[in-house]
Write a protein that holds these residues in place. Structure first.
Motif, PDB file in Angstrom:
ATOM      1  N   GLY A 348      40.367  56.432 -37.178  1.00 58.64           N
ATOM      2  CA  GLY A 348      40.913  55.620 -36.085  1.00 58.64           C
ATOM      3  C   GLY A 348      42.040  56.355 -35.376  1.00 58.64           C
ATOM      4  N   LYS A 349      42.526  55.745 -34.308  1.00 57.71           N
ATOM      5  CA  LYS A 349      43.670  56.324 -33.598  1.00 57.71           C
ATOM      6  C   LYS A 349      44.825  55.350 -33.804  1.00 57.71           C
ATOM      7  N   ALA A 350      45.910  55.840 -34.407  1.00 56.13           N
ATOM      8  CA  ALA A 350      46.996  54.909 -34.761  1.00 56.13           C
ATOM      9  C   ALA A 350      48.194  55.042 -33.836  1.00 56.13           C
ATOM     10  N   THR A 351      48.846  53.906 -33.573  1.00 59.95           N
ATOM     11  CA  THR A 351      50.062  53.888 -32.753  1.00 59.95           C
ATOM     12  C   THR A 351      51.036  52.897 -33.391  1.00 59.95           C
ATOM     13  N   ILE A 352      52.297  53.291 -33.467  1.00 64.63           N
ATOM     14  CA  ILE A 352      53.308  52.320 -33.919  1.00 64.63           C
ATOM     15  C   ILE A 352      53.848  51.651 -32.664  1.00 64.63           C
ATOM     16  N   CYS A 353      53.707  50.352 -32.594  1.00 64.42           N
ATOM     17  CA  CYS A 353      54.182  49.620 -31.405  1.00 64.42           C
ATOM     18  C   CYS A 353      55.341  48.725 -31.786  1.00 64.42           C
ATOM     19  N   SER A 354      56.247  48.541 -30.844  1.00 71.41           N
ATOM     20  CA  SER A 354      57.283  47.546 -31.091  1.00 71.41           C
ATOM     21  C   SER A 354      56.935  46.293 -30.301  1.00 71.41           C
ATOM     22  N   ILE A 355      57.604  45.214 -30.638  1.00 72.55           N
ATOM     23  CA  ILE A 355      57.320  43.962 -29.940  1.00 72.55           C
ATOM     24  C   ILE A 355      58.082  43.954 -28.617  1.00 72.55           C
ATOM     25  N   ASP A 356      57.391  43.534 -27.567  1.00 74.99           N
ATOM     26  CA  ASP A 356      58.004  43.486 -26.235  1.00 74.99           C
ATOM     27  C   ASP A 356      58.561  42.078 -26.027  1.00 74.99           C
ATOM     28  N   TYR A 357      59.844  41.984 -25.719  1.00 72.46           N
ATOM     29  CA  TYR A 357      60.435  40.651 -25.533  1.00 72.46           C
ATOM     30  C   TYR A 357      60.638  40.302 -24.064  1.00 72.46           C
ATOM     31  N   GLU A 358      60.121  41.148 -23.154  1.00 69.20           N
ATOM     32  CA  GLU A 358      60.391  40.897 -21.736  1.00 69.20           C
ATOM     33  C   GLU A 358      59.249  40.219 -20.988  1.00 69.20           C
ATOM     34  N   GLY A 359      58.027  40.494 -21.384  1.00 70.86           N
ATOM     35  CA  GLY A 359      56.884  39.974 -20.635  1.00 70.86           C
ATOM     36  C   GLY A 359      56.771  40.673 -19.294  1.00 70.86           C
ATOM     37  N   SER A 360      56.202  39.975 -18.317  1.00 73.89           N
ATOM     38  CA  SER A 360      55.983  40.625 -17.017  1.00 73.89           C
ATOM     39  C   SER A 360      57.312  40.754 -16.277  1.00 73.89           C
ATOM     40  N   LYS A 361      57.438  41.810 -15.475  1.00 72.13           N
ATOM     41  CA  LYS A 361      58.719  42.008 -14.787  1.00 72.13           C
ATOM     42  C   LYS A 361      58.578  42.929 -13.580  1.00 72.13           C
ATOM     43  N   LYS A 362      59.595  42.859 -12.742  1.00 69.34           N
ATOM     44  CA  LYS A 362      59.713  43.821 -11.659  1.00 69.34           C
ATOM     45  C   LYS A 362      60.512  44.988 -12.223  1.00 69.34           C
ATOM     46  N   GLU A 363      59.970  46.179 -12.140  1.00 72.58           N
ATOM     47  CA  GLU A 363      60.687  47.319 -12.714  1.00 72.58           C
ATOM     48  C   GLU A 363      61.616  47.961 -11.699  1.00 72.58           C
ATOM     49  N   ARG A 364      61.161  47.970 -10.442  1.00 72.12           N
ATOM     50  CA  ARG A 364      61.983  48.649  -9.440  1.00 72.12           C
ATOM     51  C   ARG A 364      61.634  48.137  -8.053  1.00 72.12           C
TER      52      ARG A 364
END
Ligand code: GLA
Length: 366
Positions: A348-364
């Protein structure tokens, strides 16, 4: 991607489903976690009443006019059309100026990490901001669900759109609207995701299962007062004769996953330090057993990635998303690196992910 400053940037995350797989479209509860893999929309107004799209990952482009006859084109950019059609249908707008868009995403497509909701939600977040619609995150999730379910005719529930719009870990009672949502602060920040690298369309497992379960429930409701919220495993056993073997098996799995999700919800509602990670892990693995044996949406490769993760020290693991391919997720606090190695060794292909607490957003803003 490095677009010049002429572009506004919006984004939304993918997600894993921790507890409550295949429960949302049955109006039961789910516990998803948004992850730090995001889909970004780079957007610039063009005043041509046209949407011109380029995708970095797919290396394809598309262009369509924003007239009243807008329809789906049966291509990978139908998600963008579906959002516009939903806004037309719901009376939010009939006058879009036109935009040039670049899409860039870290969420792998067709892998159970909700790439479609991340695209729908990021695009709607962009339009909401551009048109000054003032939508709440819940409204964004509801409209994105309508686009996917009503317009694109995917047999999905509301979990993915809510997770992508709102972010974090929460329990969502899908028997609405209105939908009851309870946010949690979990004791774990990281999750290991293992991609089987087997791609599939989520609609296939969703449609097969939904039909079998609904048919089973139709038979039960004709003769009893049971519904999926209240029926217990013992109740089901007592009326087993009313169902085919397959319907019984699937319904048993649904009831068990419902109960495991309720148990997880109680645990996650505790203050961080009191949460029992061993229990939360075992509830993942118990669910995987049901997804494999009863709902029959796992596959050999996902089972292998789950088993190897646990052998390498994960407290529990399960597939995520509709199944029959895509990814699994493991809870492996302080054993992340060992689990990554085990997943890679198993193909498999593994990735360590963290939990995102922001949801959708305007970045810039440009
Ligand atoms: C897909 C759907 C979700 C949910 C899961 C299974 O990801 O989009 O709504 O039904 O499958 O839990």
């Amino acid at each position: 991607m490095n677009k010049d400053n002429d572009y506004h940037i919006y984004s939304a995350p993918g997600r894993v489903c921790l507890y409550g797989e295949h429960q949302d479209y049955l109006r039961l509860a789910v516990i998803p976690a948004a992850i730090n893999l995001r889909t970004k929309i780079f957007l610039k107004e063009n005043k041509l009443r046209k949407i011109r799209i380029q995708s970095c990952e797919l290396k394809t482009s598309d262009e369509f006019s924003l007239d009243k006859n807008l329809s789906l084109a049966n291509n990978e950019f139908d998600y963008l059309r579906a959002i516009i059609l939903t806004l037309y249908d719901e009376g939010y707008t009939d006058d879009l100026p036109g935009y040039d868009i670049h899409i860039s995403s870290d969420v792998p497509i067709g892998s159970g990490l909700s790439s479609s909701a991340a695209l729908l939600v990021s695009w709607l977040t962009a339009l909401d901001d551009q048109l000054g619609m003032g939508l709440s995150k819940m409204e964004i999730a509801d409209l994105a669900f309508k686009a996917e379910n009503h317009i694109l005719k995917i047999n999905c529930g509301i979990m993915d759109q809510y997770s992508s719009a709102i972010g974090g870990i929460f329990s969502l009672d899908c028997d609405g609207p209105p939908y009851n949502l309870k946010s949690f602060t979990s004791k774990f920040d990281d999750l290991v995701i293992g991609d089987s690298l087997i791609r599939r369309s989520a609609n296939e497992p969703l449609t097969i299962l939904k039909n079998l379960i609904n048919e089973g429930m139709r038979k039960l409701k004709a003769k009893t007062d049971y519904n999926l919220k209240i029926i217990t495993q013992d109740d089901l056993l007592a009326v087993r004769k009313l169902l085919t073997k397959d319907e019984y098996k699937r319904l048993f799995g649904v009831i068990r996953i419902r109960d495991l999700t309720e148990r997880a919800s109680k645990e996650l509602a505790k203050v961080r330090k009191n949460q029992d990670l061993n229990l939360l892990g075992s509830l993942l693995t118990e669910q995987q057993k049901m997804l494999n044996e009863n709902l029959q949406v796992s596959i050999e490769k996902l089972n292998r990635l789950v088993n190897e993760s646990i052998k390498a020290g994960a407290l529990g693991a399960k597939l995520t998303g509709a199944g029959l391919g895509g990814c699994m997720v493991a809870l492996a606090p302080r054993k992340e690196e060992e689990v990554v190695k085990a997943i890679e060794k198993a193909g498999g292909k593994a990735t360590i992910c963290s939990i995102d607490y922001e949801g959708s957003k305007k970045e810039r803003s440009k």
